[in-house]
Design a protein around this motif. Structure first.
Motif, short mmCIF file in Angstrom:
data_model
loop_
_atom_site.label_atom_id
_atom_site.label_comp_id
_atom_site.label_asym_id
_atom_site.label_seq_id
_atom_site.Cartn_x
_atom_site.Cartn_y
_atom_site.Cartn_z
N SER A 1 -19.73 24.54 -94.85
CA SER A 1 -19.32 24.84 -93.48
C SER A 1 -17.80 24.98 -93.40
CB SER A 1 -19.77 23.70 -92.57
OG SER A 1 -19.28 23.88 -91.27
N SER A 2 -17.36 25.84 -92.50
CA SER A 2 -15.93 25.96 -92.24
C SER A 2 -15.60 25.46 -90.83
CB SER A 2 -15.47 27.40 -92.45
OG SER A 2 -16.20 28.27 -91.61
N ASN A 3 -16.51 24.65 -90.25
CA ASN A 3 -16.28 24.13 -88.91
C ASN A 3 -15.01 23.29 -88.82
OD1 ASN A 3 -18.56 25.31 -87.80
ND2 ASN A 3 -19.86 23.58 -88.32
N HIS A 4 -14.76 22.47 -89.84
CA HIS A 4 -13.57 21.62 -89.83
C HIS A 4 -12.30 22.49 -89.85
CE1 HIS A 4 -11.07 18.11 -90.37
NE2 HIS A 4 -10.48 18.71 -91.39
N ALA A 5 -12.31 23.53 -90.64
CA ALA A 5 -11.16 24.43 -90.71
C ALA A 5 -10.93 25.11 -89.35
CB ALA A 5 -11.35 25.48 -91.80
N LEU A 6 -12.00 25.57 -88.71
CA LEU A 6 -11.87 26.20 -87.39
C LEU A 6 -11.29 25.22 -86.38
CD1 LEU A 6 -15.15 28.27 -86.92
CD2 LEU A 6 -12.83 29.14 -86.97
N LYS A 7 -11.81 24.00 -86.38
CA LYS A 7 -11.35 22.99 -85.43
C LYS A 7 -9.88 22.65 -85.66
CE LYS A 7 -12.40 18.32 -83.86
NZ LYS A 7 -13.24 17.14 -84.05
N THR A 8 -9.50 22.46 -86.92
CA THR A 8 -8.11 22.11 -87.25
C THR A 8 -7.15 23.22 -86.86
OG1 THR A 8 -8.89 20.74 -89.08
CG2 THR A 8 -6.58 21.42 -89.13
N MET A 9 -7.50 24.46 -87.20
CA MET A 9 -6.63 25.58 -86.84
C MET A 9 -6.56 25.78 -85.33
SD MET A 9 -7.11 28.44 -89.81
CE MET A 9 -8.90 28.43 -89.91
N ASN A 10 -7.68 25.58 -84.65
CA ASN A 10 -7.70 25.73 -83.19
C ASN A 10 -6.75 24.73 -82.54
OD1 ASN A 10 -8.79 26.91 -80.75
ND2 ASN A 10 -9.82 24.95 -80.45
N ILE A 11 -6.77 23.49 -83.00
CA ILE A 11 -5.88 22.46 -82.44
C ILE A 11 -4.42 22.83 -82.70
CG2 ILE A 11 -5.12 20.06 -82.69
CD1 ILE A 11 -8.13 19.39 -83.19
N ALA A 12 -4.11 23.19 -83.94
CA ALA A 12 -2.72 23.52 -84.30
C ALA A 12 -2.21 24.71 -83.49
CB ALA A 12 -2.61 23.81 -85.79
N LEU A 13 -2.99 25.77 -83.42
CA LEU A 13 -2.54 26.97 -82.70
C LEU A 13 -2.42 26.71 -81.21
CD1 LEU A 13 -4.49 29.73 -84.63
CD2 LEU A 13 -2.09 29.11 -84.85
N GLY B 1 -10.67 33.83 -79.37
CA GLY B 1 -11.96 33.64 -80.02
C GLY B 1 -11.80 33.06 -81.41
N LYS B 2 -12.93 32.77 -82.00
CA LYS B 2 -12.94 32.28 -83.38
C LYS B 2 -14.25 32.71 -84.02
CE LYS B 2 -13.93 27.78 -81.47
NZ LYS B 2 -13.47 26.43 -81.30
N GLU B 3 -14.17 32.95 -85.31
CA GLU B 3 -15.34 33.45 -86.04
C GLU B 3 -15.27 32.96 -87.47
OE1 GLU B 3 -18.82 35.04 -85.84
OE2 GLU B 3 -17.50 35.73 -84.23
N LYS B 4 -16.44 32.68 -88.02
CA LYS B 4 -16.49 32.28 -89.43
C LYS B 4 -17.46 33.19 -90.17
CE LYS B 4 -19.61 28.53 -88.30
NZ LYS B 4 -19.85 27.10 -88.37
N PHE B 5 -17.09 33.47 -91.41
CA PHE B 5 -17.88 34.36 -92.25
C PHE B 5 -18.22 33.65 -93.55
CE2 PHE B 5 -15.34 37.11 -89.57
CZ PHE B 5 -16.27 38.03 -89.12
N ARG B 6 -19.44 33.79 -93.97
CA ARG B 6 -19.83 33.26 -95.25
C ARG B 6 -19.74 34.40 -96.26
NH1 ARG B 6 -23.93 28.88 -95.67
NH2 ARG B 6 -22.19 27.91 -94.63
N THR B 7 -18.85 34.23 -97.20
CA THR B 7 -18.67 35.22 -98.25
C THR B 7 -18.73 34.48 -99.59
OG1 THR B 7 -16.27 34.96 -98.22
CG2 THR B 7 -17.18 36.66 -96.80
N GLY B 8 -18.48 35.15 -100.64
CA GLY B 8 -18.48 34.48 -101.93
C GLY B 8 -18.35 35.45 -103.08
N ASP B 9 -18.20 34.90 -104.26
CA ASP B 9 -18.03 35.73 -105.45
C ASP B 9 -19.22 36.63 -105.71
OD1 ASP B 9 -15.57 34.66 -105.92
OD2 ASP B 9 -16.26 33.18 -107.36
#
Length: 108
Positions: free
Chosen positions: A29-41, A50-58
């Motif tokens: 999950s990238s929920n923690h990253a979204l939350k942290t960046m949202n607070i900082a910004l 808005g905010k969006e997360k994408f699941r990508t990978g090698d």
């Protein structure tokens, strides 16, 4: 770096600017990253459109990512564009707030 962060936290240089947070992760999950960046910004004065997360990978091929995520990416771009065009973000002003409070106190 610390001096620049202190400046941005105490006198938001980004007030009135619009941002969208985008995260990518291969697994998990990238929920923690979204939350942290949202607070900082938010603290730095950004208006979050808005905010969006994408699941990508090698293992994910570029064409597969394009097919899967193109509609969401277009939606994000539209959100950002219209938030900027419609001036959704507010520009705070110390003097404007003082004037507003004075008008409110006179009305009572």
């Amino acid at each position: 770096m610390i001096d620049r962060m202190a400046f941005n936290n105490h006198r938001p240089a980004f007030a009135g600017r619009t941002a969208i947070i985008v995260t990518t992760s291969g697994i998990g999950s990238s929920n923690h990253a979204l939350k942290t960046m949202n607070i900082a910004l938010h603290v730095w004065g950004f208006h979050m459109a808005g905010k969006e997360k994408f699941r990508t990978g090698d293992w994910m091929e570029v064409e597969g990512m394009k097919r899967r995520y193109s509609p969401r990416i277009k939606n994000i771009v539209e959100k950002l564009f219209y938030a900027i065009v419609n001036q959704t973000a507010k520009n705070p002003s110390f003097y404007k707030n003082i004037g507003k409070r004075q008008r409110e106190s006179r009305a009572h």
